[in-house]
Structure formats: C-alpha cells, structure tokens
Write an enzyme that holds these catalytic residues in place. Structure first.
Site, PDB file in Angstrom:
ATOM      1  N   HIS A 193      49.618  35.224  44.554  1.00 47.54           N
ATOM      2  CA  HIS A 193      48.183  35.043  44.781  1.00 47.54           C
ATOM      3  C   HIS A 193      47.459  36.242  44.175  1.00 47.54           C
ATOM      4  CE1 HIS A 193      44.632  33.662  46.811  1.00 47.54           C
ATOM      5  NE2 HIS A 193      44.558  34.704  47.634  1.00 47.54           N
ATOM      6  N   CYS A 248      43.009  31.187  41.914  1.00 42.32           N
ATOM      7  CA  CYS A 248      42.723  32.550  42.395  1.00 42.32           C
ATOM      8  C   CYS A 248      42.762  33.564  41.242  1.00 42.32           C
ATOM      9  CB  CYS A 248      43.705  32.956  43.486  1.00 42.32           C
ATOM     10  SG  CYS A 248      45.430  32.854  42.969  1.00 42.32           S
TER      11      CYS A 248
END
Length: 368
Positions: free
Chosen positions: A311, A32
C-alpha cells in the site's frame, strides 16, 4: 470521512490555514500509488499554483479533449475550490484518463508510485510542448500584417533553432547532472550534461540521504572491459568517472531504490533498510561546491514487505503542520512521527512503512 474530517478541523482549530483544503482521495481498487503521489504534488505549492493558473487561463470546457494535464488541473481546481475545508474527492476522471493513456496502469495489480510520478511529469511536459507547437503554427498562419504587429512568433538567430521549450514543469522539477570522465593517460576531462526530474539513489543499511548522495557522486574507475574511448588519445583508456549536480532543481525529488532484483531468487525483493532523511537537507555534491539548502515537504511511503503487494500513503507538510494521507483518510501527525518511516535497522521487523519518494523544496528560492 465526515467524522475524520471534523476531527482534523478540531485538531487544527484556529490554526486551520486560511484558504487551504485537506481532502482525502477515493481509491478505485489499488490506486493508492496514484493518490499518494497526487497528494505530494498538490502540496508542492509552486506546482499547484501553476496548474490552477493553467486551468483558469485555458477555461477547460466539458467538450474539450481530455488529457492528463486537463484532468489534473481539473482535479486540483476541484479540491482548491471546495466550500468545505476537509472531505473526500473521487479523482475518477484523472484515473480513467491515466488507464486509457497507459496500459501499464490498467490492471488492478499493485503499481509502482515512482513509475507513475515519472510517467506523469514526462506526459505533462509532452502536452505543454505540443500546445506550444500548435500555438506557434497558429501564429504562422496569421496574415503578414498581423505578423508584424505581434512580432515574429518563433525568431531564429541566423537560422539556428531556438532553445527547447522550458515549461513550468521543468522550472519546478528539472535539475542538471554533469557526468565527468577523466582520461588517466592524458588527463583530459570530458563532461556530458543530462537533465533529471528525480534522483534515484542506491541505499545501504543504516545510512542517510547524505551518505547515499555521496556514493551517487563518488569516483568510479573504468578499466578492463569498461575502458573509456578517449577522443584525444584516439583509443580505449583507463578513466575516472563521476556524477555531480550542475544545476540543483527548485523541487528536489529523491527516489530510494527499495526494490532490488536478487539474481539467486529470480525476483525483486524489498529492502527495508533504515535510511535517515532529514527535515533540512544540504546538497553538497554540486559542481560549484556551494551548499544548496532544502526543506522536506512530502514523503511517499511504501507499506508492505514485498514489491508486488502492499500500500502507499503520504506524509505532507503544510503551513508547518504535518499531515498523514491514506486514500480517503487525512489526519494530523506530529513532526517527530516522520522518523518512524526511515526504515528498519533489522532485516525482519514488524514495521513495514518505509519512505520511498522524498520531496524537498529549495530554501534559496524563498530567500530571494
């Protein structure tokens, strides 16, 4: 993504920009950090256009030696030439090349998006410089008659080497800082220039980008063990030092230093401080003292309470619409939602989605 893609198309309806593509990127196990930065770069339109042009002019064949530039150009071309307006693309070739190139990104550990952006831009510059040198060498092997027809490939004035190559990566992202040091005894000012692709700013609780930039350019006194060696006085002297922006870049990338090493803990801690980043930014700490105006077009957001896990997602402005990219998923968001990513005014908050890398485009370029 099928349903989400069609939902996005429905949301935009007739306003779906002509020729634009909104594609999510598949996650290959903790990639990510890479996906969020790639989306920000894809919507950095002048950079995207240069990459697409590079791809078409170099006609990268299947047998050509892969590097990060060819893989990135290939990925952007793939997105740009999709028949569908929305969907998901797997940046497999790019991620494989990245891991092959740098062992830092090989593990499945949580990586730093800012380190990746820095590595990528510097790597692209290295590749372009090597290609330029190879083209010059090729020019030097031409026969004398060919040389005169095309003119000298690398003219040198009185044997002085020409300026270093300015690539399109430099033209988009490079700015110049000037580091001014004033000796407090003889008042002589020593200025040293340094190039940058992004500005890393220290942050404070309940602050703003403007106040962080002021601190970045504030005057610091060098005394005691930090005295400055003045060439004019030929000795160590007390001095005042400050950084100013000599040449603002076309694309201003600001990295907020949200990960701080805490001595007592012996580890890094994430600072969830609330730092307001405006949609329109006036850069006033420049040498000329002329305000440079910028408009925000992308934000890489770190989600999570600590530096070693979490994330990354990105917010992107495209054709006056704000979009939210979370790996494979793409959705429309309201412009007012951008302020929910400023950070938390309290130390412990349930909101862990904080702006980490900001991308601003100069408005001056659009006016000229």
């Amino acid at each position: 993504m099928g349903a989400a893609g069609s939902k996005l198309e429905k949301a935009l309806g007739d306003q779906f920009p002509e020729g634009e593509r909104y594609f999510g990127l598949e996650n290959f196990g903790n990639t990510c950090y890479c996906n969020s930065v790639l989306q920000a770069l894809y919507f950095c339109v002048p950079f995207r256009e240069q990459l697409l042009e590079y791809y078409s002019s170099h006609k990268i064949g299947a047998d050509a030696e892969d590097n990060l530039l060819t893989c990135l150009a290939d990925l952007f071309t793939q997105i740009n030439s999709q028949k569908k307006k929305t969907g998901v693309i797997a940046p497999k070739r790019f991620v494989q090349r990245l891991k092959k190139q740098n062992e830092l990104f090989r593990s499945y550990m949580h990586q730093d998006a800012h380190e990746f952006l820095n590595f990528l831009l510097n790597e692209l510059v290295d590749i372009l410089e090597k290609e330029d040198q190879a083209a010059k060498k090729e020019g030097e092997t031409l026969s004398p008659s060919e040389k005169t027809v095309n003119g000298p490939k690398n003219p040198q004035a009185n044997g002085v080497q020409k300026e270093p190559l300015v690539t399109w990566v430099h033209k988009n992202f490079q700015g110049i800082l000037t580091n001014e040091t004033r000796c407090l005894r003889c008042e002589t000012v020593t200025a040293r220039d340094e190039a940058f692709f992004d500005l890393s700013l220290d942050i404070e609780q309940n602050s703003s980008i403007t106040s962080c930039l002021k601190i970045f350019s504030s005057t610091e006194t060098l005394n005691a063990e930090d005295k400055f060696f003045c060439d004019k006085c030929c000795s160590l002297q007390e001095a005042q030092k400050r950084m100013k922006i000599k040449k603002p870049p076309h694309i201003l990338v600001i990295h907020l230093k949200r990960f701080k090493y805490i001595e007592q803990l012996g580890r890094y801690k994430k600072l969830s401080y609330r730092v307001v980043f405006p949609l329109e930014l006036k850069l006033s700490n420049t040498v000329e003292d002329a305000d440079s105006e910028y408009s925000l077009f992308a934000v890489v957001v770190h989600v999570g309470s600590g530096p070693n896990h979490g994330h990354y997602v990105s917010l992107v402005k495209s054709h006056n619409h704000w979009l939210f990219f979370d790996d494979e998923n793409v959705e429309m968001i309201d412009e007012s939602a951008v302020q929910t990513f400023f950070g938390s005014a309290q130390e412990y908050s349930s909101n862990t989605d904080h702006g980490y890398i900001l991308f601003y485009e100069s408005l001056g370029a659009n006016k000229s």
